[in-house]
Design an enzyme around this catalytic site. Structure first.
Site, PDB file in Angstrom:
ATOM      1  N   SER A  57       0.800  -1.232   0.000  1.00 54.46           N
ATOM      2  CA  SER A  57       0.000   0.000   0.000  1.00 54.46           C
ATOM      3  C   SER A  57       0.832   1.281   0.000  1.00 54.46           C
ATOM      4  O   SER A  57       0.271   2.372  -0.148  1.00 54.46           O
ATOM      5  CB  SER A  57      -0.935   0.007   1.208  1.00 54.46           C
ATOM      6  OG  SER A  57      -1.984  -0.912   1.029  1.00 54.46           O
ATOM      7  N   LYS A  60       0.318   3.677  -2.791  1.00 52.98           N
ATOM      8  CA  LYS A  60      -0.773   4.652  -2.772  1.00 52.98           C
ATOM      9  C   LYS A  60      -0.259   6.079  -2.611  1.00 52.98           C
ATOM     10  O   LYS A  60      -0.966   7.045  -2.933  1.00 52.98           O
ATOM     11  CB  LYS A  60      -1.762   4.296  -1.664  1.00 52.98           C
ATOM     12  CG  LYS A  60      -2.493   2.987  -1.941  1.00 52.98           C
ATOM     13  CD  LYS A  60      -3.251   2.462  -0.734  1.00 52.98           C
ATOM     14  CE  LYS A  60      -3.878   1.096  -1.061  1.00 52.98           C
ATOM     15  NZ  LYS A  60      -4.411   0.397   0.107  1.00 52.98           N
ATOM     16  N   SER A 122      -6.356   3.545   3.924  1.00 56.03           N
ATOM     17  CA  SER A 122      -5.653   2.671   2.983  1.00 56.03           C
ATOM     18  C   SER A 122      -6.628   1.893   2.094  1.00 56.03           C
ATOM     19  O   SER A 122      -6.392   0.733   1.742  1.00 56.03           O
ATOM     20  CB  SER A 122      -4.732   1.689   3.727  1.00 56.03           C
ATOM     21  OG  SER A 122      -3.761   1.140   2.841  1.00 56.03           O
TER      22      SER A 122
END
Length: 388
Positions: A57, A60, A122
């Protein structure tokens, strides 16, 4: 061409002391770790920082950077809304879809809410809805991510999707590149960074009336003074990772850890690492704000030289309790073409110490330098014919 000038008048250099010493020691079980002091550009720690790894993640951060950049350009607005496509909801809904902000099929969601869903929660679903809303398809958005990566100099990174979901190795980064991305986010978009990256939790109310409150997984928030971002990541393939930042007394550090084997291990190592960065290293002032350091050559200007001054108090990062030997030089690409405005960043002061790599500090123009008038241009042209 790049010019180099010694700054001997500025820095006292001990010629008897070679610049070959080790910095403070830090021991971590993290297979990959990296820390940089943004205030001086000093790398404080690097452990396998250039190994290509799956970001999970932490990818991101690039999705958010692309959105921030479009907002800055006026091409995207925080109150703009995108619809959650049924096929997107089906793919990114339920336990098999990982982290989620619990978007609902057909829902119209604002860019602002999606950004909170990405940064604080997230949300894998939030990333894909934002990507599809901006570019039509997630692969098209990934191209924007890679274009930005190239602009930012992330030479060892590539993005195949918007949320870091495992994709057979198409998406990869390095710890050094993640730190560069964090630095760009903080410096290029300070207001948006402040708005979105320091939220401790986020609450959504679904169409059913159900209220869902989720906490930010950032292990530094509320634990390390001055912590205000950035992003955790975890998959079976990547292990547990984190890119974080904190600012204390005007000094900002960015850290990356990756490949840890547990949630709690990531939290404890991140806190320990950031605290070490602030305690084991300290700023050492080298130039006062406004002080002239040297001159740079000017091309096509009313003056042949422009003074170089410190735009603020300039400090390097050194081990706490030391006063190290230093060597410095002024570096710029030049001659610098006129016109030049006072305060323009036109050169750098690069300082080497015994305890780390070079540290780069900005120097700005002392005064305006206008383009040369007709007679000076003629004079310069005349002497240029003789290579003088």
């Amino acid at each position: 061409m790049k010019k180099y000038f010694a700054a001997a008048s500025l820095i006292a250099v001990s010629l008897a002391m070679p610049l070959q010493a080790a910095g403070p020691v830090f021991d971590t079980p993290a297979p990959i770790a990296y820390m940089v002091d943004l205030s001086s550009g000093a790398t404080l720690f690097a452990k396998d920082a250039d190994r290509r790894i799956p970001p999970a993640s932490m990818a991101k951060m690039m999705t958010v950077y692309v959105a921030f950049d479009l907002i800055k350009q006026g091409k995207l607005k925080l109150d703009q809304k995108f619809a959650v496509a049924p096929e997107t909801w089906r793919k990114w809904h339920g336990p098999q879809a990982g982290s989620t902000m619990f978007l609902e099929t057909g829902e119209q969601v604002s860019v602002q809410e999606l950004l909170y869903g990405i940064v604080t929660l997230s949300g894998n679903d939030a990333c894909v809805v934002l990507a599809e809303g901006i570019s039509g398809t997630e692969p098209a958005f990934a191209e924007l991510m890679n274009q930005q990566a190239k602009k930012l100099g992330l030479t060892n990174s590539h993005f195949g999707n918007s949320n870091g979901w495992p994709d057979e190795g198409r998406t990869f980064v390095t710890a050094r590149d993640l730190a560069k991305l964090a630095q760009a986010t903080i410096q290029d978009h300070p207001q948006l960074y402040k708005q979105f990256y320091s939220q401790h939790n986020y609450t959504r109310t679904l169409s059913t009336g159900q209220v869902i409150k989720q906490d930010n997984r950032d292990p530094l928030l509320g634990v390390v003074a001055g912590a205000d971002g950035l992003k955790t990541g975890h998959t079976e393939e990547a292990g547990y990772g984190f890119t974080g930042s904190a600012e204390q007394n005007g000094r900002r550090l960015v850290m990356v850890v990756a490949g840890l084997d547990s949630y709690n291990g990531r939290a404890s190592e991140s806190v320990k690492f950031m605290n070490w960065g602030f305690r084991a290293w300290t700023p050492h002032k080298v130039v006062a704000k406004g002080r002239k350091v040297g001159d740079a050559e000017v091309q096509g200007g009313g003056s042949a030289l422009v003074g170089l001054v410190a735009p603020k108090d300039l400090a390097i990062t050194v081990p706490s309790g030391t006063s190290p030997a230093m060597q410095g030089k002024i570096v710029y690409t030049g001659p610098i073409k006129a016109p030049i405005k006072a305060g323009d960043h036109v050169a750098d002061l690069v300082i080497a110490t015994a305890d780390g790599g070079p540290q780069t500090l900005p120097l700005v123009a002392e005064a305006d330098v206008a383009e040369a008038g007709f007679f000076r241009r003629a004079w310069l042209g005349f002497w240029g014919m003789f290579g003088l």
